[in-house]
Write a protein that holds these residues in place. Sequence first.
Motif, short mmCIF file in Angstrom:
data_model
loop_
_atom_site.label_atom_id
_atom_site.label_comp_id
_atom_site.label_asym_id
_atom_site.label_seq_id
_atom_site.Cartn_x
_atom_site.Cartn_y
_atom_site.Cartn_z
N SER A 1 -48.17 -70.17 45.96
CA SER A 1 -47.35 -71.36 46.22
C SER A 1 -48.14 -72.64 45.94
O SER A 1 -47.63 -73.72 46.12
CB SER A 1 -46.87 -71.36 47.66
N ARG B 1 -39.97 -69.08 41.18
CA ARG B 1 -39.21 -69.93 42.09
C ARG B 1 -40.03 -71.05 42.73
O ARG B 1 -39.65 -72.22 42.70
CB ARG B 1 -38.61 -69.05 43.19
N ILE B 2 -41.15 -70.71 43.34
CA ILE B 2 -41.89 -71.73 44.09
C ILE B 2 -42.46 -72.77 43.13
O ILE B 2 -42.41 -73.97 43.40
CB ILE B 2 -43.02 -71.11 44.96
N ARG C 1 -39.77 -75.26 42.06
CA ARG C 1 -39.48 -76.19 43.13
C ARG C 1 -40.61 -77.22 43.30
O ARG C 1 -40.38 -78.41 43.50
CB ARG C 1 -39.32 -75.37 44.41
N ASN D 1 -40.50 -81.33 43.10
CA ASN D 1 -41.02 -82.08 44.26
C ASN D 1 -42.14 -83.04 43.87
O ASN D 1 -42.37 -84.03 44.56
CB ASN D 1 -41.54 -81.10 45.32
N LEU E 1 -40.35 -85.60 45.83
CA LEU E 1 -39.49 -85.45 47.02
C LEU E 1 -39.79 -86.47 48.12
O LEU E 1 -38.86 -87.02 48.72
CB LEU E 1 -39.65 -84.03 47.59
N LEU E 2 -41.05 -86.76 48.36
CA LEU E 2 -41.36 -87.65 49.48
C LEU E 2 -40.92 -89.09 49.20
O LEU E 2 -40.37 -89.75 50.08
CB LEU E 2 -42.85 -87.58 49.83
N ILE F 1 -37.24 -89.03 49.70
CA ILE F 1 -36.86 -89.07 51.12
C ILE F 1 -37.03 -90.50 51.66
O ILE F 1 -36.15 -91.02 52.35
CB ILE F 1 -37.74 -88.09 51.95
N ARG G 1 -33.88 -93.11 53.02
CA ARG G 1 -33.81 -93.37 54.46
C ARG G 1 -33.29 -94.76 54.76
O ARG G 1 -33.55 -95.69 54.03
CB ARG G 1 -35.20 -93.22 55.09
N ILE H 1 -26.04 -74.72 48.11
CA ILE H 1 -27.22 -75.49 48.52
C ILE H 1 -27.00 -75.90 49.97
O ILE H 1 -25.97 -76.50 50.30
CB ILE H 1 -27.40 -76.75 47.64
N THR I 1 -39.98 -67.79 53.82
CA THR I 1 -40.31 -67.98 52.40
C THR I 1 -41.46 -68.96 52.25
O THR I 1 -41.70 -69.80 53.13
CB THR I 1 -39.06 -68.46 51.62
N GLY I 2 -42.16 -68.83 51.14
CA GLY I 2 -43.30 -69.70 50.85
C GLY I 2 -42.88 -70.95 50.11
O GLY I 2 -41.93 -70.93 49.32
N ILE I 3 -43.59 -72.03 50.35
CA ILE I 3 -43.30 -73.31 49.72
C ILE I 3 -44.62 -73.99 49.36
O ILE I 3 -45.68 -73.59 49.82
CB ILE I 3 -42.51 -74.23 50.68
N ASP J 1 -43.02 -79.72 49.87
CA ASP J 1 -41.97 -79.18 50.76
C ASP J 1 -42.50 -79.07 52.18
O ASP J 1 -41.79 -79.35 53.15
CB ASP J 1 -41.53 -77.80 50.29
N ALA K 1 -42.50 -82.44 53.74
CA ALA K 1 -41.13 -82.84 54.08
C ALA K 1 -40.66 -82.10 55.33
O ALA K 1 -40.03 -82.70 56.22
CB ALA K 1 -40.19 -82.55 52.91
N THR L 1 -39.52 -83.70 58.84
CA THR L 1 -38.08 -83.73 59.14
C THR L 1 -37.56 -82.48 59.85
O THR L 1 -36.47 -82.52 60.44
CB THR L 1 -37.26 -83.88 57.84
N LEU M 1 -35.15 -78.43 55.44
CA LEU M 1 -35.48 -78.23 54.03
C LEU M 1 -34.24 -77.69 53.32
O LEU M 1 -33.49 -76.93 53.90
CB LEU M 1 -36.62 -77.22 53.92
N TRP M 2 -34.06 -78.13 52.06
CA TRP M 2 -32.90 -77.59 51.34
C TRP M 2 -33.26 -76.25 50.70
O TRP M 2 -34.39 -76.04 50.28
CB TRP M 2 -32.37 -78.58 50.30
N PHE M 3 -32.28 -75.38 50.67
CA PHE M 3 -32.45 -74.09 49.99
C PHE M 3 -31.19 -73.77 49.21
O PHE M 3 -30.09 -74.14 49.61
CB PHE M 3 -32.65 -72.96 51.01
N LEU N 1 -36.34 -62.26 40.87
CA LEU N 1 -36.55 -63.71 40.79
C LEU N 1 -35.43 -64.48 41.50
O LEU N 1 -34.26 -64.27 41.19
CB LEU N 1 -36.64 -64.12 39.32
N TYR N 2 -35.82 -65.36 42.41
CA TYR N 2 -34.89 -66.20 43.19
C TYR N 2 -34.04 -65.41 44.18
O TYR N 2 -33.19 -65.97 44.86
CB TYR N 2 -33.95 -67.02 42.30
N ALA O 1 -39.28 -62.60 44.37
CA ALA O 1 -38.21 -62.85 45.35
C ALA O 1 -38.45 -64.11 46.17
O ALA O 1 -39.58 -64.56 46.35
CB ALA O 1 -38.07 -61.66 46.28
N LYS O 2 -37.33 -64.66 46.67
CA LYS O 2 -37.41 -65.79 47.59
C LYS O 2 -37.81 -65.27 48.96
O LYS O 2 -38.62 -65.86 49.65
CB LYS O 2 -36.04 -66.46 47.65
#
Lengths: 160, 420
Positions: free
Chosen positions: A64, A87-88, A91, A95, A152-153, A156, A160, B24, B137-139, B143, B146, B150, B153-155, B192-193, B223-224
Amino acid sequence: MAKAHTYKRDHINTDEIIPARYLNTDNMAELATHCMEDLDTEFVKKCKTGDCIVAGDDFGCGSSREHAVWALQGAKVGAVIAKSFARIFYRNCINCGFYPIELDGATEKINTGDEIEIDYKKGVINNKTQKKEIKFKPLPDFAIEIVNDGGLLEHIKKSR
Amino acid sequence: MSMTITEKILAASAGKTKVEPGDIIDAKIDCIMCHDVTTPAAISMLREKGIDKVFDKEKIVVTPDHFQPAKDIKSAELHKRLDTWAREKGIKHYYKIGAAGVCHALLPEQGHIRPGEVIIGGDSHTCTYGAFAAFSTGIGSTDLAAAIATGTLWFRVPASIKFVLNGKLSKGVYSKDVILAVIAKIGTDGALYKAMEFVGPTLKEMTMEARMTITNMAIEAGAKNGIIGFDEITKKYLDGRVKGKKEYTVYESDKDAKYEQTVKIDCSKLEPIVALPSLPSGGKPIGDCAGMKMDQSYIGSCTNGRIEDLRIAAAIMKGKKVAIRTIIVPATPQIWKQAMDEGLFDIFYAAGCVISAPTCGACLGGFMGILAAGEKCVSTTNRNFVGRMGSPKSEVYLASPATAAASAIEGKLADCRKYM
């Protein structure tokens, strides 16, 4: 003019983009000096500002670590164009305000050394060397907004 | 409307009654895992942007693990940044050195994982916690920043693939062999995803430790998340262990839930498997690769550094000598203590192994067992990418603790069943 660096490889992973032995720092300039090191030791020397990496399936698979994106950004890579992304990593790109472009048959359509120009919003790559316009599916609007806000930050903060 | 367990958890986290793959959503986060590689950057980002706030200091779990104890000055600086922040913010569950361990072994062990919750972490193997019927899940660091600020998180709701595990595992075959077989079958982007949902009778004979080995490697198929439903074994592990709020919600996939694909595995036919370099999908039965000379055996990591793994390795090594460098890395201090109390350290010592402090260490080429050019390592870890454990010219062979132990004795890839 941005040039392409094409790697006809699937599964180019985060350990190749930025080996874990360099993860003891998160300094972008320092990471950049090792960008793609375990795949192509010459990459950093070859890459000029705005150049793009072109690859096959599953680009960025593995860890990640956002360090992979920072290394690319630090090395002044403009975008990565791949058949598909992990995926990561995908994203993380958005971001960080960095463009991942999904393009079917990317490595067949763009060769190393090709001069390219990208319209991110319209989803068009102009391959000037081959004199061809290549269409791709642009990022969803909300993702383009995040990228254009610088990540992303910032996004955000702005919303705001 | 029918839903899978993953869809149900995500729907609940977003305050919805129904979600579908592709939706989403904004998920409320129940637990955030923070370690020394990706969190310091997140902290700096938040400071830089002037949004230096923690959404809930009780829902963040901090442990240095990748380079702990600090391997060099730079990693010491990372630890210092993490430490300063955790103290300043009053993070309730902060595991300092002495209590720190490999995150994905530590969080479940210390009772931070509850079924039905949404757990994220700045580490790709955060998918491990799905073994507890949770969505995890990993980010990356942004993320993470964020989410720290907050709590949301969006997924994109993932489509699910169902893996039906049938049949009793034969002697010498473990959950590691099962997941290596699954990844060999579908490839490193085969999911994937997607959500990988594991079901079937084979799981009923697996401990939580063994199940975590399976969900841990869901990311190796792209995988997510990986997920396993709740049962008596889950309950027994959690009873008396869960920290903070004791109640949790158990979600189950509906009988008519939609799966993109169903993959059936007859686990009774599996043999010990080794994933050859340089992808986790390179799994081959031991019969096809036994005899290949190794230079090192590594037994540890978030995949296979738990007490059960060490017991399996010790049972094979008892009364034997290792022929190559063999490194044992208990994943947490509790596992370390337990292994010592059970006499496993005596066995490892007598066999000629070295025993390390809990750390991610050499799994990711950090320290404590780095490979030189041309060297080969049989390892109980989860990745065998080029350069993963050291030189880009070294090679990693992924296997179960039993295979790694048998191979340590012979100095080459070996069939663990000979030693049972």
